[in-house]
Design a protein around this motif. Structure first.
Motif, short mmCIF file in Angstrom:
data_model
loop_
_atom_site.label_atom_id
_atom_site.label_comp_id
_atom_site.label_asym_id
_atom_site.label_seq_id
_atom_site.Cartn_x
_atom_site.Cartn_y
_atom_site.Cartn_z
N LEU A 38 0.82 -1.20 0.00
CA LEU A 38 0.00 0.00 0.00
C LEU A 38 0.86 1.26 0.00
CD1 LEU A 38 -2.95 -0.71 2.46
CD2 LEU A 38 -2.93 -0.85 -0.03
N ALA A 39 0.44 2.20 -0.83
CA ALA A 39 1.10 3.50 -0.86
C ALA A 39 0.28 4.57 -0.15
CB ALA A 39 1.34 3.92 -2.32
N ARG A 40 -1.02 4.32 -0.02
CA ARG A 40 -1.89 5.32 0.59
C ARG A 40 -3.08 4.63 1.23
NH1 ARG A 40 -4.58 10.53 -2.60
NH2 ARG A 40 -5.26 11.68 -0.75
N LEU A 41 -3.47 5.14 2.41
CA LEU A 41 -4.63 4.61 3.11
C LEU A 41 -5.31 5.78 3.81
CD1 LEU A 41 -6.09 1.92 3.97
CD2 LEU A 41 -4.72 2.02 6.05
N GLU A 42 -6.59 5.98 3.54
CA GLU A 42 -7.29 7.11 4.16
C GLU A 42 -8.71 6.74 4.52
OE1 GLU A 42 -7.94 10.44 1.49
OE2 GLU A 42 -7.73 9.14 -0.26
N ALA A 43 -9.24 7.47 5.50
CA ALA A 43 -10.62 7.30 5.95
C ALA A 43 -11.40 8.56 5.65
CB ALA A 43 -10.66 7.00 7.44
N LEU A 44 -12.60 8.40 5.11
CA LEU A 44 -13.46 9.53 4.78
C LEU A 44 -14.74 9.40 5.60
CD1 LEU A 44 -12.06 8.39 1.94
CD2 LEU A 44 -13.05 10.51 1.08
N VAL A 45 -15.05 10.42 6.39
CA VAL A 45 -16.21 10.39 7.27
C VAL A 45 -17.35 11.20 6.66
CG1 VAL A 45 -17.10 10.98 9.56
CG2 VAL A 45 -14.75 10.14 9.30
N PHE A 46 -18.53 10.59 6.64
CA PHE A 46 -19.74 11.26 6.17
C PHE A 46 -20.82 11.10 7.24
CE2 PHE A 46 -17.47 9.77 2.41
CZ PHE A 46 -17.40 10.92 1.65
N ARG A 47 -21.79 12.01 7.20
CA ARG A 47 -22.86 11.95 8.19
C ARG A 47 -24.14 12.52 7.57
NH1 ARG A 47 -22.16 11.12 13.36
NH2 ARG A 47 -19.96 11.65 13.21
N TYR A 48 -25.21 11.73 7.68
CA TYR A 48 -26.51 12.16 7.17
C TYR A 48 -27.47 12.35 8.34
CZ TYR A 48 -31.22 11.72 5.23
OH TYR A 48 -32.55 11.92 4.92
N PRO A 49 -27.95 13.58 8.58
CA PRO A 49 -28.92 13.83 9.67
C PRO A 49 -30.32 13.39 9.24
CG PRO A 49 -28.41 15.88 8.54
CD PRO A 49 -27.55 14.83 7.90
N VAL A 50 -30.78 12.28 9.79
CA VAL A 50 -32.03 11.69 9.33
C VAL A 50 -33.23 12.51 9.76
CG1 VAL A 50 -31.08 9.37 9.30
CG2 VAL A 50 -32.22 10.20 11.34
N LYS A 51 -34.26 12.49 8.94
CA LYS A 51 -35.50 13.18 9.28
C LYS A 51 -36.35 12.34 10.23
CE LYS A 51 -35.76 15.87 4.98
NZ LYS A 51 -34.45 15.46 4.44
N THR A 52 -36.32 11.02 10.05
CA THR A 52 -37.03 10.10 10.95
C THR A 52 -36.01 9.24 11.66
OG1 THR A 52 -38.93 10.00 9.43
CG2 THR A 52 -38.75 8.28 11.11
N PRO A 53 -35.80 9.44 12.96
CA PRO A 53 -34.79 8.67 13.69
C PRO A 53 -35.06 7.17 13.60
CG PRO A 53 -35.52 10.54 14.98
CD PRO A 53 -36.45 10.46 13.81
N VAL A 54 -33.98 6.41 13.63
CA VAL A 54 -34.05 4.95 13.61
C VAL A 54 -34.04 4.47 15.05
CG1 VAL A 54 -32.97 2.82 12.83
CG2 VAL A 54 -32.86 4.89 11.40
N ARG A 55 -35.07 3.74 15.46
CA ARG A 55 -35.23 3.35 16.86
C ARG A 55 -34.91 1.88 17.06
NH1 ARG A 55 -40.77 5.04 19.29
NH2 ARG A 55 -39.56 4.52 21.16
N THR A 56 -34.16 1.60 18.12
CA THR A 56 -33.93 0.23 18.57
C THR A 56 -34.29 0.17 20.05
OG1 THR A 56 -31.66 0.51 19.35
CG2 THR A 56 -31.96 0.14 16.99
N SER A 57 -34.28 -1.02 20.60
CA SER A 57 -34.63 -1.17 22.00
C SER A 57 -33.59 -0.57 22.93
CB SER A 57 -34.81 -2.66 22.34
OG SER A 57 -33.62 -3.38 22.07
#
Length: 386
Positions: free
Chosen positions: A14-33
């Motif tokens: 490997l010559a290059r390794l990178e992490a790209l962070v994205f975030r989507y603010p949802v209109k309807t939250p996802v609910r779990t217990s």
């Protein structure tokens, strides 16, 4: 699926390794217990070798959402220095080396999960890179013989779940998984609504997200029996002894499913030895990538279990999971989040097109079949958030 010993392998530097962070603010939250997701994060991994070949992976980061940036920093500050400009025999060699060289650090920091997840995302990127260099789709590169997999709609919230299920049925879904663990009355009312809407012959599963004690699960399973469920997922906490699971299995005919919160070959072997699971659900972006999960899947299938990969993230990891399932064969289903998430749909458009048989086709493009465009992803998020 090919045998463990015949996994494809070619040297990688490997010559290059990178992490790209994205975030989507949802209109309807996802609910779990156990909690609510108010936004959907994603950490994509881009790996580039010395010859300019590129591969993409994804690191699990659903909960808590703030962990996305932390995992990106782990990749940049811990993993990249161990990988870059070092020759490896192939992805599995790199995965084993990273796992070994960070083992003490994981114990010392108490961050076994984030470290394993970061390594898993890197492994997915390296397998994508390996398949692209070979000019093959990942499913074929892993020895698979089919290019399509059946899917099911997952993550269905407890608020009028039948409405979402019907929308997804109109899109071609033929199997569905409902979130439970919100109290007996609500859970049963939701299952009634799902069966009325979908009919008695539709494949239906439930996921309790570790919300019940053994006594609670034993009280609930007789009430769930009339709904003809294909499986009951994580009714108990993943850290409960297997004797608890065995006690639950002895009291119900509903197949039990788990695996997303199991990490390590020995832990999976213990799960198989316990003999309580009918469905095994390792998450390749959470532990193991392909290199770690591959032998686990082989052993599970040899033991007669149904392999259904867990996945509730963005599009890169979902595509990798789809290719892994296609390579594995068997009668497993691919988990596809039913909730709105452009980080999934914009990155993996092929998985939005279902055939009349409830399957998606992965095609013959090399690797996982897509090359994410970070600028376009950012634009899609802005448009969806407006």
């Amino acid at each position: 699926m090919t045998d463990d010993a015949t996994l494809p392998s070619s040297s990688i530097t490997l010559a290059r390794l990178e992490a790209l962070v994205f975030r989507y603010p949802v209109k309807t939250p996802v609910r779990t217990s156990f909690g609510v997701m108010h936004d959907r994060p994603a950490v994509f991994v881009r790996a580039e070798d010395a010859d300019g070949a590129v591969g993409w992976g994804e690191i699990w980061c659903n909960f808590p959402a703030c962990g996305a940036e932390h995992r990106a920093r782990l990749l940049e500050t811990v993993m990249a220095p161990l990988l870059l400009d070092q020759p490896f025999a192939g992805p599995a060699d790199a995965w084993a080396t990273l796992t070994e060289r960070t083992a003490v650090l994981a114990i010392q920091s108490g961050e076994q999960g984030p470290i394993a997840q970061t390594i898993a995302g890197i492994d997915l990127a390296l397998w994508d890179l390996s398949a692209r260099r070979a000019g093959q789709p990942l499913w074929r590169h892993l020895g698979g013989t089919r290019s399509s997999v059946p899917v099911y709609a997952s993550g269905i919230n407890p608020d009028q779940p039948e409405r979402m299920a019907l929308r997804r049925r109109d899109e071609g879904y033929r199997a569905f998984k409902l979130k439970v663990g919100f109290g007996q009355e609500r859970d049963l009312a939701n299952l009634d609504a799902m069966r009325r809407a979908l009919g008695d012959d539709t494949e239906l599963m439930v996921d309790a997200n570790q919300s019940w004690s053994l006594a609670e699960a034993q009280r609930m399973t007789p009430l769930l029996a009339p709904y003809a469920l294909r499986w009951l997922e994580e009714p108990l906490r993943a850290d409960r002894p297997w004797t608890d699971w065995q006690a639950l299995q002895a009291s119900t005919q509903i197949p039990l499913a788990a695996g997303e919160n199991i990490a390590g070959g020995e832990a999976f072997d213990a799960a198989l030895h316990a003999g309580v699971l009918s469905v095994l659900q390792p998450d390749a972006a959470k532990w193991g990538g392909i290199s770690g999960c591959w032998p686990v899947i082989r052993r599970a299938q040899a033991a007669g279990l149904r392999y259904c990969p867990h996945y509730l993230g963005a599009g890169v990891g979902l595509l990798a999971s789809a290719h892994l399932l296609a390579a594995a064969g068997g009668d497993g289903l691919l988990e596809v989040d039913a909730n709105d998430n452009p980080l999934r749909t914009a990155v993996a458009p092929a998985l939005q097109r279902l055939g009349n048989d409830g399957c998606v086709s992965l095609g013959d493009a090399s690797g996982i079949g897509v090359e994410p465009d970070p600028h376009r992803i950012a634009e899609v998020i802005r448009a969806a958030s407006a």
